[in-house]
Design a protein around this motif. Structure first.
Motif, PDB file in Angstrom:
ATOM      1  N   GLU A   4       0.854  -1.185   0.000  1.00  0.00           N
ATOM      2  CA  GLU A   4       0.000   0.000   0.000  1.00  0.00           C
ATOM      3  C   GLU A   4       0.890   1.235   0.000  1.00  0.00           C
ATOM      4  O   GLU A   4       2.077   1.159   0.305  1.00  0.00           O
ATOM      5  N   ILE A   5       0.325   2.367  -0.347  1.00  0.00           N
ATOM      6  CA  ILE A   5       1.083   3.601  -0.470  1.00  0.00           C
ATOM      7  C   ILE A   5       1.743   3.940   0.862  1.00  0.00           C
ATOM      8  O   ILE A   5       1.112   3.910   1.910  1.00  0.00           O
ATOM      9  N   GLY A   6       3.040   4.246   0.811  1.00  0.00           N
ATOM     10  CA  GLY A   6       3.794   4.591   2.006  1.00  0.00           C
ATOM     11  C   GLY A   6       4.518   3.427   2.645  1.00  0.00           C
ATOM     12  O   GLY A   6       5.364   3.627   3.504  1.00  0.00           O
ATOM     13  N   SER A   7       4.197   2.188   2.245  1.00  0.00           N
ATOM     14  CA  SER A   7       4.846   1.037   2.862  1.00  0.00           C
ATOM     15  C   SER A   7       6.200   0.764   2.215  1.00  0.00           C
ATOM     16  O   SER A   7       6.413   1.040   1.045  1.00  0.00           O
ATOM     17  N   LYS A   8       7.106   0.199   3.013  1.00  0.00           N
ATOM     18  CA  LYS A   8       8.423  -0.201   2.527  1.00  0.00           C
ATOM     19  C   LYS A   8       8.422  -1.709   2.387  1.00  0.00           C
ATOM     20  O   LYS A   8       8.033  -2.425   3.306  1.00  0.00           O
ATOM     21  N   THR A  30       4.195  -5.834 -10.184  1.00  0.00           N
ATOM     22  CA  THR A  30       5.432  -5.186 -10.598  1.00  0.00           C
ATOM     23  C   THR A  30       5.251  -3.683 -10.528  1.00  0.00           C
ATOM     24  O   THR A  30       4.204  -3.152 -10.895  1.00  0.00           O
ATOM     25  N   GLY A  31       6.280  -2.985 -10.065  1.00  0.00           N
ATOM     26  CA  GLY A  31       6.261  -1.530  -9.999  1.00  0.00           C
ATOM     27  C   GLY A  31       7.491  -0.961 -10.667  1.00  0.00           C
ATOM     28  O   GLY A  31       8.462  -1.679 -10.940  1.00  0.00           O
ATOM     29  N   LEU A  32       7.456   0.344 -10.936  1.00  0.00           N
ATOM     30  CA  LEU A  32       8.562   1.018 -11.605  1.00  0.00           C
ATOM     31  C   LEU A  32       9.261   1.965 -10.644  1.00  0.00           C
ATOM     32  O   LEU A  32       8.617   2.776  -9.977  1.00  0.00           O
ATOM     33  N   VAL A  33      10.577   1.849 -10.589  1.00  0.00           N
ATOM     34  CA  VAL A  33      11.405   2.830  -9.888  1.00  0.00           C
ATOM     35  C   VAL A  33      11.951   3.745 -10.977  1.00  0.00           C
ATOM     36  O   VAL A  33      12.786   3.335 -11.788  1.00  0.00           O
ATOM     37  N   ILE A  61       5.263   4.819  -3.654  1.00  0.00           N
ATOM     38  CA  ILE A  61       4.921   6.244  -3.721  1.00  0.00           C
ATOM     39  C   ILE A  61       3.465   6.437  -4.127  1.00  0.00           C
ATOM     40  O   ILE A  61       2.739   7.204  -3.515  1.00  0.00           O
ATOM     41  N   SER A  62       3.058   5.742  -5.188  1.00  0.00           N
ATOM     42  CA  SER A  62       1.673   5.888  -5.640  1.00  0.00           C
ATOM     43  C   SER A  62       1.230   4.637  -6.382  1.00  0.00           C
ATOM     44  O   SER A  62       2.050   3.856  -6.858  1.00  0.00           O
ATOM     45  N   MET A  63      -0.088   4.488  -6.457  1.00  0.00           N
ATOM     46  CA  MET A  63      -0.702   3.383  -7.210  1.00  0.00           C
ATOM     47  C   MET A  63      -1.883   3.964  -7.967  1.00  0.00           C
ATOM     48  O   MET A  63      -2.891   4.325  -7.368  1.00  0.00           O
ATOM     49  N   LYS A  64      -1.735   4.077  -9.288  1.00  0.00           N
ATOM     50  CA  LYS A  64      -2.796   4.639 -10.132  1.00  0.00           C
ATOM     51  C   LYS A  64      -2.980   3.758 -11.356  1.00  0.00           C
ATOM     52  O   LYS A  64      -2.005   3.389 -12.012  1.00  0.00           O
ATOM     53  N   ASP A  65      -4.215   3.460 -11.674  1.00  0.00           N
ATOM     54  CA  ASP A  65      -4.562   2.694 -12.880  1.00  0.00           C
ATOM     55  C   ASP A  65      -3.748   1.413 -12.998  1.00  0.00           C
ATOM     56  O   ASP A  65      -3.304   1.042 -14.071  1.00  0.00           O
ATOM     57  N   GLY A  66      -3.522   0.739 -11.893  1.00  0.00           N
ATOM     58  CA  GLY A  66      -2.786  -0.522 -11.928  1.00  0.00           C
ATOM     59  C   GLY A  66      -1.283  -0.349 -12.036  1.00  0.00           C
ATOM     60  O   GLY A  66      -0.551  -1.316 -12.141  1.00  0.00           O
ATOM     61  N   LYS A  67      -0.793   0.894 -12.018  1.00  0.00           N
ATOM     62  CA  LYS A  67       0.642   1.155 -12.108  1.00  0.00           C
ATOM     63  C   LYS A  67       1.144   1.575 -10.733  1.00  0.00           C
ATOM     64  O   LYS A  67       0.574   2.445 -10.089  1.00  0.00           O
ATOM     65  N   THR A  68       2.240   0.944 -10.311  1.00  0.00           N
ATOM     66  CA  THR A  68       2.800   1.228  -8.996  1.00  0.00           C
ATOM     67  C   THR A  68       4.114   1.970  -9.166  1.00  0.00           C
ATOM     68  O   THR A  68       5.013   1.494  -9.850  1.00  0.00           O
ATOM     69  N   SER A  69       4.201   3.154  -8.548  1.00  0.00           N
ATOM     70  CA  SER A  69       5.436   3.938  -8.566  1.00  0.00           C
ATOM     71  C   SER A  69       6.208   3.677  -7.292  1.00  0.00           C
ATOM     72  O   SER A  69       5.653   3.740  -6.200  1.00  0.00           O
ATOM     73  N   LEU A  70       7.499   3.396  -7.449  1.00  0.00           N
ATOM     74  CA  LEU A  70       8.344   3.034  -6.318  1.00  0.00           C
ATOM     75  C   LEU A  70       9.536   3.973  -6.210  1.00  0.00           C
ATOM     76  O   LEU A  70       9.895   4.642  -7.175  1.00  0.00           O
ATOM     77  N   SER A  71      10.147   4.008  -5.026  1.00  0.00           N
ATOM     78  CA  SER A  71      11.339   4.824  -4.810  1.00  0.00           C
ATOM     79  C   SER A  71      12.321   4.059  -3.942  1.00  0.00           C
ATOM     80  O   SER A  71      11.960   3.521  -2.898  1.00  0.00           O
TER      81      SER A  71
END
Length: 150
Positions: A4-8, A30-33, A61-71
């Motif tokens: 979920e958003i904010g989790s490590k 799968t997410g994108l850094v 960082i975010s989850m929109k339209d099935g896309k996960t943004s990671l950092s």
């Protein structure tokens, strides 16, 4: 472990592109850094920092339209008050430091290399040369001179 958003979470690098790296998360997604989120310093090539198969800790960082943004850089815990290297630039030796309001033009000994009129004359001369070359080349391509070949 839920993602979920904010989790490590721990993830595995599954692919590397010129704009970032794809990381497989524990839940199978799968997410994108993005390249800007790989490290605190400037990253020219993601391959310099990550390899396929690397285990990395990422922050969602975010989850929109099935896309996960990671950092990766936001997943690193820093001491309080310390931020990334982008926001704190070291002062240059002999540089102006934080005294940004000082006007350096008021010294009086500054002389421009050439006057505005000289720059304008040079610009007009090169512009005329460029236009004449362009006209000459475009007229030759249009076949305006000489008769038809046949």
């Amino acid at each position: 472990m839920s993602v979920e958003i904010g989790s490590k979470v721990q993830g595995k690098v599954t692919g590397i592109t010129n704009f970032g790296a794809f990381v497989e998360l524990p839940d199978g997604s799968t997410g994108l850094v993005h390249i800007s989120e790989v490290a605190d310093s400037y990253v020219k090539d993601v391959n310099d920092h990550l390899k396929i198969g690397d285990q990395v800790e990422v922050k969602v960082i975010s989850m929109k339209d099935g896309k996960t943004s990671l950092s990766i850089k936001k997943a690193v815990d820093r001491p309080e008050g310390q931020s990334s290297s982008y926001s704190q630039r070291p002062s240059r030796p002999g540089g102006r430091g934080d005294n940004r309001s000082k006007d350096f033009r008021s010294k009086g000994n500054f002389k421009p290399k050439e006057s505005f009129e000289d720059k304008m004359a040079k610009f007009l001369k090169t512009s005329e040369e460029n236009l004449s070359t362009l006209k000459r080349n475009s007229t030759a391509k249009q076949g305006g001179r000489g008769g038809r070949r046949g």
